[in-house]
Scaffold this active site. Structure first.
Site, short mmCIF file in Angstrom:
data_model
loop_
_atom_site.label_atom_id
_atom_site.label_comp_id
_atom_site.label_asym_id
_atom_site.label_seq_id
_atom_site.Cartn_x
_atom_site.Cartn_y
_atom_site.Cartn_z
N GLY A 21 0.67 -1.26 -0.03
CA GLY A 21 -0.09 0.11 -0.15
C GLY A 21 0.84 1.24 0.01
O GLY A 21 0.76 2.16 -1.05
N VAL A 85 7.90 3.29 14.36
CA VAL A 85 6.74 4.17 14.70
C VAL A 85 6.36 3.70 15.90
O VAL A 85 6.05 2.51 16.10
CB VAL A 85 5.88 4.29 13.57
N GLU A 176 1.10 -23.32 0.82
CA GLU A 176 2.15 -23.21 0.21
C GLU A 176 3.55 -23.65 0.74
O GLU A 176 4.24 -24.42 0.37
CB GLU A 176 2.35 -21.76 -0.31
N ASP A 306 -3.68 -3.93 4.61
CA ASP A 306 -4.19 -5.04 5.76
C ASP A 306 -4.55 -4.23 7.04
O ASP A 306 -5.48 -4.69 7.58
CB ASP A 306 -2.86 -5.80 6.35
N ALA A 323 -2.64 -8.17 -1.26
CA ALA A 323 -1.79 -7.34 -1.77
C ALA A 323 -2.58 -6.38 -2.73
O ALA A 323 -2.50 -5.05 -2.67
CB ALA A 323 -0.68 -7.73 -2.55
C1 LIG Z 1 3.41 -15.26 3.85
C2 LIG Z 1 2.69 -14.35 3.19
C3 LIG Z 1 2.11 -14.60 1.97
C4 LIG Z 1 1.34 -13.90 1.50
N1 LIG Z 1 0.54 -14.36 0.17
C5 LIG Z 1 -0.19 -13.29 -0.61
C6 LIG Z 1 -0.43 -13.73 -1.91
O1 LIG Z 1 -0.23 -14.73 -2.45
N2 LIG Z 1 -1.52 -12.65 -2.31
C7 LIG Z 1 -1.82 -11.63 -1.87
O2 LIG Z 1 -2.67 -10.88 -2.42
N3 LIG Z 1 -1.38 -11.30 -0.59
C8 LIG Z 1 -0.58 -12.16 0.17
N4 LIG Z 1 -0.30 -12.14 1.27
C9 LIG Z 1 -0.83 -10.88 2.00
C10 LIG Z 1 -0.24 -9.31 1.55
O3 LIG Z 1 1.18 -9.72 1.73
C11 LIG Z 1 -0.58 -8.28 2.29
O4 LIG Z 1 -1.99 -8.21 2.21
C12 LIG Z 1 0.05 -7.14 1.59
O5 LIG Z 1 1.46 -7.02 2.22
C13 LIG Z 1 -0.49 -5.77 2.68
O6 LIG Z 1 0.05 -4.80 2.35
P1 LIG Z 1 0.44 -3.65 3.37
O7 LIG Z 1 0.77 -2.31 2.45
O8 LIG Z 1 -1.07 -3.22 4.10
O9 LIG Z 1 1.30 -4.01 4.31
P2 LIG Z 1 2.73 -4.84 4.31
O10 LIG Z 1 3.09 -5.11 3.20
O11 LIG Z 1 2.73 -5.68 5.18
O12 LIG Z 1 3.69 -3.64 4.70
C14 LIG Z 1 3.72 -2.90 6.07
C15 LIG Z 1 4.87 -2.00 6.07
O13 LIG Z 1 4.95 -1.50 7.50
C16 LIG Z 1 6.03 -1.43 8.06
N5 LIG Z 1 5.58 -1.24 9.46
C17 LIG Z 1 4.76 -1.65 10.10
N6 LIG Z 1 4.89 -1.44 11.37
C18 LIG Z 1 5.70 -0.38 11.49
C19 LIG Z 1 6.02 0.59 12.57
N7 LIG Z 1 5.38 0.60 13.86
N8 LIG Z 1 6.97 1.51 12.34
C20 LIG Z 1 7.61 1.32 11.05
N9 LIG Z 1 7.31 0.74 10.08
C21 LIG Z 1 6.37 -0.35 10.20
C22 LIG Z 1 6.55 -2.76 7.76
O14 LIG Z 1 7.89 -2.75 7.90
C23 LIG Z 1 6.22 -3.04 6.11
O15 LIG Z 1 7.20 -2.66 5.42
C24 LIG Z 1 0.61 -12.60 1.93
C25 LIG Z 1 1.25 -12.37 3.16
C26 LIG Z 1 2.16 -13.51 3.83
C27 LIG Z 1 2.76 -12.99 5.13
#
Ligand SMILES: Cc1cc2nc3c(=O)[nH]c(=O)nc-3n(C[C@H](O)[C@H](O)[C@H](O)COP(=O)(O)OP(=O)(O)OC[C@H]3O[C@@H](n4cnc5c(N)ncnc54)[C@H](O)[C@@H]3O)c2cc1C
Length: 459
Positions: A21, A85, A176, A306, A323
């Site tokens: 995101g 954070v 997986e 998420d 994602a």
């Molecule tokens: C093992 C696994 C397999 C997956 N497989 C799939 C798939 O096949 N298809 C699919 O669509 N989705 C899949 N997902 C889910 C997908 O990865 C998430 O939905 C997606 O990453 C969400 O994006 P986001 O930007 O919300 O958060 P994220 O990608 O989780 O990014 C969050 C970011 O915030 C940072 N962060 C968090 N808290 C703090 C803090 N307090 N201070 C500083 N930085 C912070 C983290 O370091 C990270 O970089 C999978 C997830 C996992 C764990």
């Protein structure tokens, strides 16, 4: 400590997290009249869907991560700070970090999720999780360490426990990882460990619900189960893991599986930050947002991906943690922020569901597309590879992943089986685990005094 950010006449959009995101939002704001500041505790974007491949030695960690500064090199309105954070102070428009406070005009939380152990302490303490690159490397190292240990072990029961692997959670990650481990047992381990009787190695996939891949179609659920049966994975449905101690994974008060290797992939919570209105935080720590991704009760704080709990007419239980949801919300929010700056009304978000897929092993994957279209097998596997290759950030990563996959395919084995992070799960938690624990503690204890917040340097 001062965060040393330049003062700008343009409004500041502060983004927490460079996941799917945060990354998309910052890119989509490249030409907007704003200063974009991103904070993440890692200096890289992590492609989580391929973490299990790092854990099972199919891909190098460097192939699924990309440095934030390299992604945004050349984007003039972008600034990055590597920081953890710890909270938000909405009344003062400040984000609290270990570097000090950062002020904002608009704050976007894209913090993703944390593993949910459902309050089972023994599992949180002793099981391995798979949410980060350090987690994946720990898992890989730990399993291979246990094989080395198994060679030395003379007690048959201990040897069995070192070889057994219990994966908990029958969602895509659990399916997986157990499929990939079963392939490793078939192709890679017999070559590396001829002294071990690998017929004795058991891989269990334990799921509390009645089916694997809960949100997918019945056809995908059945196909995935069939594939895992073929691979010799012992799938236990309707089985809830209760506790894990002394190498025993208890699925009732008295019944257990003896194992030194438990992988917990049974659930996640949103990574909400302390300081937000309590009413906006759901039971599983997601942040309630409206159809503009605006946090309930706030006007200039948004959450995407998420961590955001968005209920739409099509998805009354909230959008799934995927994602594409994070990316689509990011693009939509980039438009809406620019609308707000022009004094226009923001537009409602609506999710375009492009389908879901899960891979089980080589040539075996299941795919559900909209309008009830389902396919599987080689075509599903090829689609999975193609889509994940396209989505990987950076040409080098795509190329390295392609070479690693081609090598694995033609050599019938995982290439990467180095024990590079000697890891004793009973002694240490990895960095992310520690940070998650700190975060959880901060969530409970956070109660800033206004004076303390106001004295901190800003910008
Ligand atoms: C093992 C696994 C397999 C997956 N497989 C799939 C798939 O096949 N298809 C699919 O669509 N989705 C899949 N997902 C889910 C997908 O990865 C998430 O939905 C997606 O990453 C969400 O994006 P986001 O930007 O919300 O958060 P994220 O990608 O989780 O990014 C969050 C970011 O915030 C940072 N962060 C968090 N808290 C703090 C803090 N307090 N201070 C500083 N930085 C912070 C983290 O370091 C990270 O970089 C999978 C997830 C996992 C764990």
């Amino acid at each position: 400590m001062d965060t040393n950010l330049p003062v700008s006449a343009q409004p500041r959009v502060l983004i927490v997290g460079c996941g799917f995101g945060g990354l998309k939002l910052a890119q989509d704001l490249a030409d907007a009249p704003v200063q974009v500041v991103m904070v993440d505790r890692n200096n890289y974007h992590n492609f989580q869907p391929l973490l299990y491949q790092v854990a099972t030695g199919a891909l190098e960690p460097d192939s699924i991560a990309y440095p934030v500064r390299k992604i945004f090199a050349g984007q003039k309105n972008f600034f990055f700070r590597l920081a953890n954070v710890t909270g938000v102070n909405p009344a003062a428009n400040r984000l609290q970090t270990n570097l000090g406070d950062i002020s904002y005009d608009y704050l976007v939380l894209a913090t993703g999720s944390l593993t949910n152990f459902f309050g089972i302490e023994s599992i949180e303490k002793n099981a391995m999780q798979i949410k980060s690159i350090p987690n994946a490397l720990n898992l890989r190292s730990y399993i291979f360490q246990n094989f080395e240990q198994a060679i030395l072990e003379t007690d048959p029961a201990r040897k069995q426990s070192l070889l057994n692997i219990v994966v908990v959670g029958g969602g895509p990650t659990g399916v997986e990882i157990s499929g990939s481990l079963a392939e490793m047992r078939k192709h890679t381990l017999p070559k590396d460990y001829p002294e071990l009787d690998l017929n004795k190695m058991q891989i269990y996939l334990v799921e509390a619900g009645p089916a694997l891949l809960g949100p997918m179609s019945k056809a995908s659920q059945d196909d995935a189960k069939h594939y895992l049966d073929e691979l010799g994975v012992d799938v236990r449905l309707n089985t809830a893991m209760k506790r894990y101690e002394d190498g025993r994974a208890y699925y009732s008060d008295t019944e257990f599986i003896a194992t030194d290797n438990m992988v917990w992939a049974a659930g996640v919570n949103g990574a909400a930050l302390p300081g937000l209105p309590e009413a906006a935080i759901t039971r599983n720590k997601r942040i309630t947002v409206n159809l503009f991704n605006q946090v309930e009760g706030e006007t200039n704080i948004f959450a995407i991906g998420d961590v955001a709990n968005m209920v739409t007419p099509e998805m009354p239980k909230g959008l799934p943690m995927l994602a594409p949801v994070a990316q689509q919300q990011a693009s939509h929010l980039a438009d809406n922020l620019q609308r707000l700056l022009r004094g226009e009304k923001p537009k409602d978000f609506s999710y375009l569901d492009k389908g879901v897929m899960a891979i089980v092993s080589r040539n075996k994957a299941v795919v559900d597309l909209p309008k009830g279209i389902h396919f599987k097998g080689f075509l599903g596997w090829l689609s999975w590879l193609f889509i994940h290759l396209i989505l990987l950030v950076g040409f080098r990563n795509k190329l390295v992943a392609l070479v690693d996959w081609a090598f694995s395919y033609f050599s019938s084995g995982q290439a990467l089986r180095l024990i590079i992070r000697p890891f004793n799960k009973y002694d240490v938690k990895d960095d992310l685990g520690k940070k998650a624990a700190e975060h959880a503690a901060a969530t409970l204890e956070y109660n800033p005094t206004p004076s303390a917040v106001q004295q901190e340097p800003v910008r």
